[in-house]
Design a protein around this motif. Sequence first.
Motif, PDB file in Angstrom:
ATOM      1  N   GLU A  19       0.862  -1.182   0.000  1.00 18.21           N
ATOM      2  CA  GLU A  19       0.000   0.000   0.000  1.00 18.21           C
ATOM      3  C   GLU A  19       0.895   1.227   0.000  1.00 18.21           C
ATOM      4  O   GLU A  19       1.602   1.510   0.953  1.00 18.21           O
ATOM      5  CB  GLU A  19      -0.870  -0.012   1.258  1.00 18.21           C
ATOM      6  CG  GLU A  19      -1.827   1.132   1.358  1.00 18.21           C
ATOM      7  CD  GLU A  19      -3.018   0.958   0.450  1.00 18.21           C
ATOM      8  OE1 GLU A  19      -3.747   1.929   0.271  1.00 18.21           O
ATOM      9  OE2 GLU A  19      -3.208  -0.141  -0.081  1.00 18.21           O
ATOM     10  N   HIS A 379      -7.433  -1.333   4.855  1.00 14.66           N
ATOM     11  CA  HIS A 379      -7.051  -2.039   3.630  1.00 14.66           C
ATOM     12  C   HIS A 379      -6.654  -3.485   3.883  1.00 14.66           C
ATOM     13  O   HIS A 379      -6.124  -4.154   3.005  1.00 14.66           O
ATOM     14  CB  HIS A 379      -5.911  -1.298   2.913  1.00 14.66           C
ATOM     15  CG  HIS A 379      -4.692  -1.100   3.771  1.00 14.66           C
ATOM     16  ND1 HIS A 379      -4.552  -0.018   4.603  1.00 14.66           N
ATOM     17  CD2 HIS A 379      -3.570  -1.847   3.916  1.00 14.66           C
ATOM     18  CE1 HIS A 379      -3.387  -0.098   5.229  1.00 14.66           C
ATOM     19  NE2 HIS A 379      -2.773  -1.207   4.831  1.00 14.66           N
ATOM     20  N   SER A 407      -6.297  -2.319  -3.478  1.00 16.38           N
ATOM     21  CA  SER A 407      -5.087  -2.658  -4.227  1.00 16.38           C
ATOM     22  C   SER A 407      -5.109  -4.135  -4.587  1.00 16.38           C
ATOM     23  O   SER A 407      -5.687  -4.962  -3.865  1.00 16.38           O
ATOM     24  CB  SER A 407      -3.840  -2.336  -3.402  1.00 16.38           C
ATOM     25  OG  SER A 407      -3.756  -0.951  -3.155  1.00 16.38           O
ATOM     26  N   ARG A 435      -1.759   0.008  -9.819  1.00 17.21           N
ATOM     27  CA  ARG A 435      -1.806  -1.171  -8.961  1.00 17.21           C
ATOM     28  C   ARG A 435      -3.165  -1.363  -8.313  1.00 17.21           C
ATOM     29  O   ARG A 435      -3.336  -2.241  -7.467  1.00 17.21           O
ATOM     30  CB  ARG A 435      -0.696  -1.078  -7.913  1.00 17.21           C
ATOM     31  CG  ARG A 435       0.676  -1.166  -8.579  1.00 17.21           C
ATOM     32  CD  ARG A 435       1.805  -1.180  -7.589  1.00 17.21           C
ATOM     33  NE  ARG A 435       3.041  -1.438  -8.282  1.00 17.21           N
ATOM     34  CZ  ARG A 435       4.040  -0.565  -8.400  1.00 17.21           C
ATOM     35  NH1 ARG A 435       3.922   0.622  -7.884  1.00 17.21           N
ATOM     36  NH2 ARG A 435       5.149  -0.886  -9.051  1.00 17.21           N
ATOM     37  N   ALA A 436      -4.126  -0.540  -8.675  1.00 16.01           N
ATOM     38  CA  ALA A 436      -5.482  -0.719  -8.169  1.00 16.01           C
ATOM     39  C   ALA A 436      -6.092  -1.978  -8.771  1.00 16.01           C
ATOM     40  O   ALA A 436      -5.839  -2.323  -9.926  1.00 16.01           O
ATOM     41  CB  ALA A 436      -6.337   0.490  -8.526  1.00 16.01           C
ATOM     42  N   SER A 488      -8.473   1.403   0.666  1.00 17.17           N
ATOM     43  CA  SER A 488      -7.111   1.795   0.326  1.00 17.17           C
ATOM     44  C   SER A 488      -6.869   3.222   0.787  1.00 17.17           C
ATOM     45  O   SER A 488      -7.767   4.071   0.701  1.00 17.17           O
ATOM     46  CB  SER A 488      -6.892   1.700  -1.190  1.00 17.17           C
ATOM     47  OG  SER A 488      -5.748   2.412  -1.604  1.00 17.17           O
TER      48      SER A 488
END
Length: 502
Positions: A19, A379, A407, A435-436, A488
């Motif tokens: 993250e 997250h 993510s 990177r999502a 996130s």
Amino acid sequence: MSEHPAEPDPFDPFDDIVETETDRDPDLAVIEAGSRTLRARTGAAGADTIPARPADPEVDRELREVETELADRWGETKLDPSIARIAALVDVLGEPQRAYPSIHITGTNGKTSTARMIEALLSAFDLRTGRYTSPHVQSITERISLDGAPIDPERFIAAYRDIKPYVEMVDASHDYRLSFFEVLTGMAYAAFADAPVDVAVVEVGMGGTWDATNVIDASVAVITPIDLDHTDRLGTTPAEIATEKSGVIKEGATVILAQQPVDAAQVMLKKAVETDATVAREGMEFGIVSREVAVGGQLLTLRGLGGEYGNVFLPLYGAHQAHNAAVALAAVEAFFGVGAQHARTLDVDTVRTAFASVSSPGRLEIVRRSPTVLLDAAHNPAGARATADAVSEAFDFSRLIGVVGASDDKDVRGLLEAFEPIFAEIVVTRNSTPRAMDPDALAAVAVEVFGEDRVVVEPRLDEALEAAITLAEEEAEYAGAGVLVTGSVITVGEARLLLGKG
């Protein structure tokens, strides 16, 4: 000198994604345009607690240049089992991290909130503080704070330029350049020495032993609750993760240990014995005596290392934040030597004033009313469970709509399962980073957890927010409906901007 490799390499056995904020799209024009549109449609507004982009175009340009140069380095996505490069950097900088005492914080969840509480307490006792935390919610300058406020952009730029020649010197003498996080850590330590601060509150980036922050020799080590996260880099059990995180415990230090899984606690206690450190355990030497929900937060009675502190108002929601407060209080008591030889308390009124001033952006933060919109940076499953419990306790929503953008490397199923009991419907989306998680892939998991009728897919975050607010408003019977944006830190930061908070 070798440039940092674009592909995973054998030098870094922990090469992977975490993250992080370093992958944000540097061009925020699309998000800013979406913010104006969404605010016009929903009426969102409000005071901000995070600095916006600099008003001076030249300062903004220079800050973007610095961000671009930093982002060109290894990101926080790499945990290299060595502190050789950061040690070399602080050496040529004259060991700035030794110019002040420090409190070092590690753990899985709650680090930043705990750091903010520690900072508030120290400041209330007239100490000049420096705080280093990560990742940031919106502005990179949030990571380095002086006197309780993010370093101003001009000072951030100056800190980077001051150490840049030394960074290049270290780059030239090693096979791999200093990483994004290593350079920022050097900047923070140098800025704190330059200020100068009376004490630094330092949060690890990831882990402990090999974290770039671990060139400090902190007299107080704080371990927030350990759970499973970053398992591909830190270990697959709480004990393995605790082994890495226990590296912040230094010879003769005081360890403030939050409630832990038994196997994690055993690792920490063993490390304390090896280093002749003193341990204070939540639930034993300190803890929560009582807590009750109050308007805008909660009212606590805390048992510290030296005695009780009653009628402490904390303007944050959830039992997890009360536990963070107990840990923060014990850490500051340990820093001041309270409870070491004889029982005494800190000034209770000062403690109350400090806790009443605490904020933690992106942690069950209310950013809009009618309907209420909350932002929370949970997250991982443990964080999501704590958030879900806090929402159920502190808010009486007739219907809660979730907006989730996660993510790709996270335990998304565990995250969604934690939220399923409190979400009437969920809008899955993505943030702006590469990177999502793909919204369709996220939706596929969400359908398995929630059922098809409760899942809406909106690939754009601004449209996801609008859809969720519309769902919350659509029927009169749901006058007490709300929206929770989560999944996130990056999603929360972008939602914050879209809703006019920065």
